[in-house]
Design a protein around this motif. Structure first.
Motif, PDB file in Angstrom:
ATOM      1  N   PRO A  50       0.911  -1.123  -0.202  1.00 54.21           N
ATOM      2  CA  PRO A  50       0.250   0.354  -0.199  1.00 54.21           C
ATOM      3  C   PRO A  50       1.057   1.328   0.079  1.00 54.21           C
ATOM      4  O   PRO A  50       0.342   2.521  -0.314  1.00 54.21           O
ATOM      5  CB  PRO A  50      -0.759  -0.043   1.370  1.00 54.21           C
ATOM      6  N   HIS A  51       2.052   1.000   0.624  1.00 55.86           N
ATOM      7  CA  HIS A  51       2.917   2.176   0.734  1.00 55.86           C
ATOM      8  C   HIS A  51       3.682   2.391  -0.764  1.00 55.86           C
ATOM      9  O   HIS A  51       4.805   3.230  -0.932  1.00 55.86           O
ATOM     10  CB  HIS A  51       3.850   2.494   1.442  1.00 55.86           C
ATOM     11  N   LEU A  52       3.966   2.027  -1.602  1.00 55.06           N
ATOM     12  CA  LEU A  52       4.339   1.879  -2.743  1.00 55.06           C
ATOM     13  C   LEU A  52       4.413   3.306  -3.690  1.00 55.06           C
ATOM     14  O   LEU A  52       3.060   3.531  -3.908  1.00 55.06           O
ATOM     15  CB  LEU A  52       4.143   0.475  -3.964  1.00 55.06           C
ATOM     16  N   VAL A  53       4.989   4.114  -4.214  1.00 59.31           N
ATOM     17  CA  VAL A  53       4.952   5.078  -5.031  1.00 59.31           C
ATOM     18  C   VAL A  53       5.891   5.096  -6.533  1.00 59.31           C
ATOM     19  O   VAL A  53       5.339   5.516  -7.058  1.00 59.31           O
ATOM     20  CB  VAL A  53       6.491   5.835  -4.264  1.00 59.31           C
ATOM     21  N   ASP A  54       7.301   4.432  -6.276  1.00 60.44           N
ATOM     22  CA  ASP A  54       6.973   4.165  -7.906  1.00 60.44           C
ATOM     23  C   ASP A  54       7.413   2.404  -7.818  1.00 60.44           C
ATOM     24  O   ASP A  54       8.125   1.867  -7.306  1.00 60.44           O
ATOM     25  CB  ASP A  54       9.099   4.874  -7.995  1.00 60.44           C
TER      26      ASP A  54
END
Length: 194
Positions: A50-54
């Motif tokens: 859920p915290h993935l940015v790239d």
């Protein structure tokens, strides 16, 4: 591994990702699985990260992305070029922080109807796909600076707007690669091995 933020598994001949493995790296902000042999992702992929940015998974053999992508609310970059994707799940439109979508060299035939909800997009690449048209909502992407649509068969811009008007009025695009010629002639498609 719970606090690891960047994970790179490039060029390892990996053909599958275990949900169990992903559950041990829930705080990832950057994931790179480029140049592997992935054909599918776990159904709960987005929920597990859920915290993935790239997110970078180019040069694999993915035919679809899981609908759980909608749970990835922090996602800013998705790079899935050179796979075998035929469509994006509608849930991608829930990733409202997306700024860059790199999906060239796939087999995309359409984009989600509400793709225009991704109002933070500054760059999209759909070159070398099978797109024949764009959803009407595409015209609402006012922050776009780079739009790459070349090598798609007989592409029509949203709402029958001609290419010049789309560049001038629909978006503030500075680069619209081959848009003018796409309206006039069919581009030669590169071979897509999907």
């Amino acid at each position: 591994l719970l606090r690891v933020q960047v994970l790179n598994y490039d060029s390892n001949f990996i053909s599958m990702i275990s949900p169990l493995h992903l559950s041990t790296v829930r705080y990832l902000t950057k994931l790179e699985f480029n140049c592997n042999s992935l054909t599918r992702l776990p159904a709960d992929f987005g929920v597990l990260l859920p915290h993935l940015v790239d997110w970078h998974m180019h040069d694999n053999d993915l035919s679809e992305l899981p609908s759980s992508i909608g749970a990835m609310r922090y996602l800013r970059v998705i790079d899935v070029h050179n796979n075998c994707l035929k469509r994006f799940p509608d849930e991608i439109t829930l990733c409202t922080r997306l700024e860059r979508v790199l999906a060239g060299g796939n087999a995309l035939t359409e984009l989600p109807t509400y793709f225009g909800r991704l109002s933070r997009l500054t760059m999209v690449s759909f070159r070398g796909n099978k797109l024949r048209s764009l959803p009407l909502s595409f015209g609402r992407l006012r922050k776009l600076k780079t739009v790459l649509l070349n090598h798609n068969p007989m592409l029509q811009l949203p709402g029958g707007i001609d290419a010049e008007a789309c560049v001038d009025q629909c978006m503030s695009a500075k680069v619209v690669d081959a848009t003018y010629t796409l309206m006039v002639q069919q581009c030669i498609m590169p071979s897509v091995y999907c």
